[in-house]
Design a protein around this motif. Sequence first.
Motif, PDB file in Angstrom:
ATOM      1  N   SER A  71       0.825  -1.212   0.000  1.00 11.35           N
ATOM      2  CA  SER A  71       0.000   0.000   0.000  1.00 11.35           C
ATOM      3  C   SER A  71       0.860   1.262   0.000  1.00 11.35           C
ATOM      4  O   SER A  71       0.363   2.348  -0.271  1.00 11.35           O
ATOM      5  CB  SER A  71      -0.924   0.014   1.218  1.00 11.35           C
ATOM      6  N   HIS A  72       2.143   1.117   0.324  1.00  8.54           N
ATOM      7  CA  HIS A  72       3.065   2.254   0.327  1.00  8.54           C
ATOM      8  C   HIS A  72       4.456   1.759  -0.092  1.00  8.54           C
ATOM      9  O   HIS A  72       4.731   0.570  -0.065  1.00  8.54           O
ATOM     10  CB  HIS A  72       3.117   2.918   1.704  1.00  8.54           C
ATOM     11  N   SER A  73       5.307   2.686  -0.462  1.00 15.30           N
ATOM     12  CA  SER A  73       6.655   2.334  -0.914  1.00 15.30           C
ATOM     13  C   SER A  73       7.588   2.091   0.260  1.00 15.30           C
ATOM     14  O   SER A  73       7.387   2.620   1.352  1.00 15.30           O
ATOM     15  CB  SER A  73       7.222   3.459  -1.788  1.00 15.30           C
ATOM     16  N   GLU A  74       8.612   1.296   0.003  1.00 11.58           N
ATOM     17  CA  GLU A  74       9.674   1.029   0.970  1.00 11.58           C
ATOM     18  C   GLU A  74      11.011   1.143   0.254  1.00 11.58           C
ATOM     19  O   GLU A  74      11.095   0.891  -0.948  1.00 11.58           O
ATOM     20  CB  GLU A  74       9.552  -0.391   1.539  1.00 11.58           C
ATOM     21  N   VAL A  75      12.049   1.476   0.991  1.00 14.25           N
ATOM     22  CA  VAL A  75      13.403   1.467   0.462  1.00 14.25           C
ATOM     23  C   VAL A  75      14.173   0.361   1.169  1.00 14.25           C
ATOM     24  O   VAL A  75      14.126   0.249   2.391  1.00 14.25           O
ATOM     25  CB  VAL A  75      14.095   2.834   0.676  1.00 14.25           C
TER      26      VAL A  75
END
Length: 119
Positions: free
Chosen positions: A60-64
Amino acid sequence: MTNITGGINIAMKVPSHQYEAVIAFYRDTVGLEPIPEKLPAVGFRLGPNQLWIDEVPNYSHSEVWLELFTDDHAAALGHLAAKGVVRCDPVEKLGEGFRGGWIMNPANIVHLVRTPDAW
């Protein structure tokens, strides 16, 4: 102690609904140089590093995610485990014989700890 250094790869895990826009941002807006050698993987040169944009449909959201190099992945992972570092190998399969594993820092940022092929 085993030698651990920063790696060259940064992975950005991006939800499907943002994937094309993120690629366009780095390619068209920022103008980073693409890495064509690893197609169909999408990557860009980011100074001395490589930024990989990975589509992840169930996010649902970006990650690094970051990479750490070591000359002895087993010893490094053992050292980190002894210090209480959380292993998270189920986050992504690395394949048979891969020389490394996944950990998380205290802020839940995933890191790949691996011995590069050249070592």
